[in-house]
Design an enzyme around this catalytic site. Sequence first.
Site, PDB file in Angstrom:
ATOM      1  N   LYS A   1       5.629 -17.897  30.589  1.00 50.74           N
ATOM      2  CA  LYS A   1       5.646 -18.597  29.534  1.00 50.74           C
ATOM      3  C   LYS A   1       6.694 -19.667  29.625  1.00 50.74           C
ATOM      4  O   LYS A   1       6.187 -20.892  29.163  1.00 50.74           O
ATOM      5  CB  LYS A   1       5.849 -17.725  28.027  1.00 50.74           C
ATOM      6  CG  LYS A   1       4.666 -17.071  27.717  1.00 50.74           C
ATOM      7  CD  LYS A   1       4.891 -15.772  26.717  1.00 50.74           C
ATOM      8  CE  LYS A   1       3.685 -14.813  26.879  1.00 50.74           C
ATOM      9  NZ  LYS A   1       4.060 -13.775  25.627  1.00 50.74           N
TER      10      LYS A   1
ATOM     11  N   GLN B   1       8.495 -10.432  22.326  1.00 43.75           N
ATOM     12  CA  GLN B   1       7.894  -9.871  23.328  1.00 43.75           C
ATOM     13  C   GLN B   1       7.535  -8.346  23.254  1.00 43.75           C
ATOM     14  O   GLN B   1       8.331  -7.770  22.948  1.00 43.75           O
ATOM     15  CB  GLN B   1       8.356 -10.063  24.839  1.00 43.75           C
ATOM     16  CG  GLN B   1       7.349  -9.786  25.908  1.00 43.75           C
ATOM     17  CD  GLN B   1       6.169 -10.838  26.013  1.00 43.75           C
ATOM     18  OE1 GLN B   1       6.172 -11.856  25.570  1.00 43.75           O
ATOM     19  NE2 GLN B   1       5.153 -10.137  26.503  1.00 43.75           N
TER      20      GLN B   1
ATOM     21  N   ASP C   1       2.650 -16.277  17.561  1.00 49.87           N
ATOM     22  CA  ASP C   1       1.759 -15.139  17.940  1.00 49.87           C
ATOM     23  C   ASP C   1       0.762 -15.080  17.122  1.00 49.87           C
ATOM     24  O   ASP C   1      -0.312 -14.486  17.564  1.00 49.87           O
ATOM     25  CB  ASP C   1       2.607 -13.776  18.509  1.00 49.87           C
ATOM     26  CG  ASP C   1       2.829 -13.772  19.797  1.00 49.87           C
ATOM     27  OD1 ASP C   1       2.063 -14.324  20.780  1.00 49.87           O
ATOM     28  OD2 ASP C   1       3.963 -13.192  19.952  1.00 49.87           O
TER      29      ASP C   1
HETATM   30  N1  GUN Z   1       2.622  -8.239  25.045  1.00 51.07           N
HETATM   31  C1  GUN Z   1       1.440  -8.488  25.777  1.00 51.07           C
HETATM   32  N2  GUN Z   1       0.727  -9.470  25.067  1.00 51.07           N
HETATM   33  C2  GUN Z   1       1.761 -10.291  23.973  1.00 51.07           C
HETATM   34  C3  GUN Z   1       1.504 -11.373  23.479  1.00 51.07           C
HETATM   35  O1  GUN Z   1       0.312 -12.290  23.539  1.00 51.07           O
HETATM   36  N3  GUN Z   1       2.587 -11.662  22.696  1.00 51.07           N
HETATM   37  C4  GUN Z   1       3.588 -10.682  22.539  1.00 51.07           C
HETATM   38  N4  GUN Z   1       4.586 -11.127  21.703  1.00 51.07           N
HETATM   39  N5  GUN Z   1       3.898  -9.713  23.205  1.00 51.07           N
HETATM   40  C5  GUN Z   1       2.835  -9.540  24.119  1.00 51.07           C
END
Ligand code: GUN
Length: 286
Positions: free
Chosen positions: A55, A99, A122
């Site tokens: 990311k 996350q 998100d």
């Molecule tokens: N863990 C697995 N996929 C995601 C996601 O798209 N966002 C976040 N914040 N955590 C994750």
Amino acid sequence: MDKTKIIDGKMVSELIKTKVTAEIIEIKKKNYRLPSLTIIQVGDNKASSTYIKNKKIACEKVGIICNALTYPQTISETTLFNIINKLNQDSSVDAILVQLPLPSHINSEKIINTIAIKKDVDGFTPQILGRLMLGHYQLLPGTPKGIMLLLEHYQIKLPGQHVVIIGRSNIVGKPLANLLINASTTVTVCHSQTKDLSSFTKQADILIVAVGKPKIITPEMVKENAIIIDVGVNRDENNKLCGDVDFENVIPKVKMITPVPGGVGPMTIAALLENILYLYYQNNNS
Ligand code: GUN
């Protein structure tokens, strides 16, 4: 590998990234503040570290500022709560991403609820998920949004199609089911307690698999000419990246399929970049 059948998420994500980059060039030309994302990681989960690294690289490539903060596994819920509240008040932060998964002593739902809605990149807060359910799509969670963009790019007709989703997570299965209901498909959601999984998967015009188990979908489980979207990211017996679908053996039978890597994964990141830009514009206009 039959390239004509491959749904190329890498290529579609590059198209999106090019558009995002162009917008950021315009922002730079005007000497405006650049969009910024803050990522919070708790502990050192290996998969999370990889996702965060990807990311961050993607953000920096298009010109978005990305601060990745890492806290020890033992951090208290209150400390985390205070950190997020500070970020909520910081006008230089457009987007906050916590996350997941968080350690078990922390209530993830409570922490997500702490994120200001206008910074929830998100789209995991109840308000944004509620709006999604009602068909209001200002901002969508990354993976469901990425999948919808892929289906749109490849002009896959949705109304009346039977979509079978395996996986009922708040991150993928549940939001995706709502988006696809709103797109006039017939949706079946299967999960770990589903009896006779094959009897459902064999009915799918579009099969979306978000389980997290290597190659559990075998050719016998899919309908001839189905479209397969594989959300899984796993390691096979040779430690090679693979999805939830037995790609090599399933591909001869299907109409189209996403590879792993290079399918849904890059689309999740492209959707995140679009979401950051969306929040940035919102933030600067309010
Ligand atoms: N863990 C697995 N996929 C995601 C996601 O798209 N966002 C976040 N914040 N955590 C994750």
